[in-house]
Scaffold this motif. Structure first.
Motif, PDB file in Angstrom:
ATOM      1  N   GLU A 179       0.812  -1.215   0.000  1.00  0.00           N
ATOM      2  CA  GLU A 179       0.000   0.000   0.000  1.00  0.00           C
ATOM      3  C   GLU A 179       0.845   1.264   0.000  1.00  0.00           C
ATOM      4  O   GLU A 179       0.504   2.263  -0.633  1.00  0.00           O
ATOM      5  CB  GLU A 179      -0.920  -0.008   1.225  1.00  0.00           C
ATOM      6  CG  GLU A 179      -1.949   1.120   1.230  1.00  0.00           C
ATOM      7  CD  GLU A 179      -2.910   0.989   2.392  1.00  0.00           C
ATOM      8  OE1 GLU A 179      -3.551   2.006   2.721  1.00  0.00           O
ATOM      9  OE2 GLU A 179      -3.005  -0.112   2.966  1.00  0.00           O
ATOM     10  N   SER A 180       1.979   1.249   0.695  1.00  0.00           N
ATOM     11  CA  SER A 180       2.789   2.459   0.820  1.00  0.00           C
ATOM     12  C   SER A 180       3.549   2.796  -0.458  1.00  0.00           C
ATOM     13  O   SER A 180       3.630   3.945  -0.861  1.00  0.00           O
ATOM     14  CB  SER A 180       3.775   2.311   1.982  1.00  0.00           C
ATOM     15  OG  SER A 180       4.634   1.206   1.756  1.00  0.00           O
ATOM     16  N   SER A 181       4.132   1.770  -1.125  1.00  0.00           N
ATOM     17  CA  SER A 181       4.941   2.032  -2.316  1.00  0.00           C
ATOM     18  C   SER A 181       4.245   1.679  -3.622  1.00  0.00           C
ATOM     19  O   SER A 181       4.705   2.064  -4.699  1.00  0.00           O
ATOM     20  CB  SER A 181       6.254   1.239  -2.229  1.00  0.00           C
ATOM     21  OG  SER A 181       6.002  -0.152  -2.219  1.00  0.00           O
ATOM     22  N   GLY A 182       3.149   0.919  -3.555  1.00  0.00           N
ATOM     23  CA  GLY A 182       2.468   0.489  -4.759  1.00  0.00           C
ATOM     24  C   GLY A 182       3.242  -0.610  -5.459  1.00  0.00           C
ATOM     25  O   GLY A 182       4.114  -1.247  -4.881  1.00  0.00           O
ATOM     26  N   SER A 183       2.921  -0.833  -6.723  1.00  0.00           N
ATOM     27  CA  SER A 183       3.599  -1.868  -7.510  1.00  0.00           C
ATOM     28  C   SER A 183       4.784  -1.253  -8.230  1.00  0.00           C
ATOM     29  O   SER A 183       4.647  -0.236  -8.918  1.00  0.00           O
ATOM     30  CB  SER A 183       2.631  -2.484  -8.527  1.00  0.00           C
ATOM     31  OG  SER A 183       1.546  -3.110  -7.875  1.00  0.00           O
ATOM     32  N   PHE A 184       5.931  -1.872  -8.075  1.00  0.00           N
ATOM     33  CA  PHE A 184       7.157  -1.326  -8.669  1.00  0.00           C
ATOM     34  C   PHE A 184       8.099  -2.468  -9.017  1.00  0.00           C
ATOM     35  O   PHE A 184       8.240  -3.423  -8.258  1.00  0.00           O
ATOM     36  CB  PHE A 184       7.841  -0.382  -7.674  1.00  0.00           C
ATOM     37  CG  PHE A 184       9.125   0.214  -8.172  1.00  0.00           C
ATOM     38  CD1 PHE A 184       9.111   1.270  -9.067  1.00  0.00           C
ATOM     39  CD2 PHE A 184      10.346  -0.294  -7.752  1.00  0.00           C
ATOM     40  CE1 PHE A 184      10.304   1.812  -9.532  1.00  0.00           C
ATOM     41  CE2 PHE A 184      11.534   0.244  -8.219  1.00  0.00           C
ATOM     42  CZ  PHE A 184      11.508   1.299  -9.116  1.00  0.00           C
ATOM     43  N   ASN A 185       8.689  -2.394 -10.194  1.00  0.00           N
ATOM     44  CA  ASN A 185       9.611  -3.438 -10.641  1.00  0.00           C
ATOM     45  C   ASN A 185      10.877  -2.801 -11.171  1.00  0.00           C
ATOM     46  O   ASN A 185      10.828  -1.904 -12.007  1.00  0.00           O
ATOM     47  CB  ASN A 185       8.957  -4.306 -11.722  1.00  0.00           C
ATOM     48  CG  ASN A 185       9.891  -5.423 -12.195  1.00  0.00           C
ATOM     49  OD1 ASN A 185      10.844  -5.176 -12.919  1.00  0.00           O
ATOM     50  ND2 ASN A 185       9.599  -6.641 -11.791  1.00  0.00           N
ATOM     51  N   LEU A 186      12.012  -3.271 -10.669  1.00  0.00           N
ATOM     52  CA  LEU A 186      13.316  -2.792 -11.125  1.00  0.00           C
ATOM     53  C   LEU A 186      14.206  -4.012 -11.330  1.00  0.00           C
ATOM     54  O   LEU A 186      14.444  -4.774 -10.394  1.00  0.00           O
ATOM     55  CB  LEU A 186      13.940  -1.862 -10.085  1.00  0.00           C
ATOM     56  CG  LEU A 186      15.353  -1.327 -10.386  1.00  0.00           C
ATOM     57  CD1 LEU A 186      15.335  -0.425 -11.612  1.00  0.00           C
ATOM     58  CD2 LEU A 186      15.904  -0.578  -9.188  1.00  0.00           C
ATOM     59  N   SER A 187      14.666  -4.224 -12.553  1.00  0.00           N
ATOM     60  CA  SER A 187      15.504  -5.392 -12.815  1.00  0.00           C
ATOM     61  C   SER A 187      16.469  -5.090 -13.948  1.00  0.00           C
ATOM     62  O   SER A 187      16.221  -4.220 -14.786  1.00  0.00           O
ATOM     63  CB  SER A 187      14.643  -6.611 -13.172  1.00  0.00           C
ATOM     64  OG  SER A 187      13.869  -6.355 -14.333  1.00  0.00           O
TER      65      SER A 187
END
Length: 252
Positions: A179-187
């Motif tokens: 909830e705080s950061s939401g959906s995030f993808n880093l690769s």
């Protein structure tokens, strides 16, 4: 190869399988040059997990660095010489301490084999799962993986001086979903090389360890600046923090 370097590590296996279907005549080159996220298998004899890769594979079996046996069993499979096996066992013990101090958990494996130039090759592997269900001691990510592959070519000794050629690859995957950061993808992945001529007075293992430690420091700095630094810059530009927006607003 340029395409494979730009594909997120989590999709590498699917992309490589498709390429092998399209270009079967290049299968050996693709399998040897494309780094994939590391897989893990348990050695039932020692009760320890070990990492699977192209460097400990023969046919469909993988050699454990702990028991020196293939899983599943394989007849007439290649084995390191007795002297090299002794160094491999010591390297696995030392590298496990290094992994625990630097990564606070994870799995490591070291494999060694003779080459055609009267020297040998060593592969140092580390896999750290930082997800909620992984081995990480601080795992809080939805998905989080750090796969490090260090391959060192050790040349023949000449007047107590040896040429070491190190090729290192790191694959990083981070995914959040809360909830705080939401959906995030880093690769992404990064590869670097370095060569050094060193005295063998302190032993091969000491020299290789120093090179890997130095290279991992450089790779972490590069990832911090390129991936995290640029991502932070873009996020703050597109979605500036509320306090920064408030500072820019004119006084009512």
């Amino acid at each position: 190869m340029g395409l494979m370097r730009r594909i997120p590590p989590k999709h590498t296996e699917t992309a490589l399988s498709a390429l092998l279907s399209l270009l079967p005549e290049h299968s050996s080159d693709l399998l040897s040059q494309v780094d994939q996220p590391l897989q893990v298998l348990c050695d039932m004899e020692s009760g320890k997990e070990f990492i699977l890769c192209e460097y400990n594979r023969d046919a469909d079996s993988y050699r454990s660095p702990w028991s020196n046996k293939y899983h599943p069993p394989l007849e007439d499979a290649p084995q390191p010489s007795l002297e090299l096996r002794k160094l491999e066992v010591e390297a696995n013990e030392v590298f496990a301490v290094y992994r625990d101090q630097y990564y606070e958990g994870g799995i490591s494996s070291v494999y060694m084999w003779e080459d055609e130039n009267e020297g040998f090759v060593a592969c140092f592997l580390i896999k750290k799962d930082g997800s909620k269900t992984g081995h990480g001691r601080r795992g809080y990510l939805q998905e989080g993986a750090w796969d490090a592959i260090h391959v060192i070519e050790v040349g023949p000794e000449e007047e107590e001086i040896v040429q070491y050629c190190l090729t290192s690859t790191v694959m990083l995957t981070l995914t959040t979903d809360n909830e705080s950061s939401g959906s995030f993808n880093l690769s992404g992945s990064i590869r670097r090389q370095m060569s050094m001529k060193l005295s063998v007075s302190e032993g091969h293992l000491c020299n290789m360890g120093k090179m890997i430690e130095e290279m991992e420091g450089k790779l972490r700095n590069s990832l911090d600046q390129v991936y995290f630094g640029k991502t932070n810059e873009m996020v703050c530009t597109l979605r500036p923090p509320a306090e920064l927006v408030q500072m820019k607003l004119p006084d009512a």
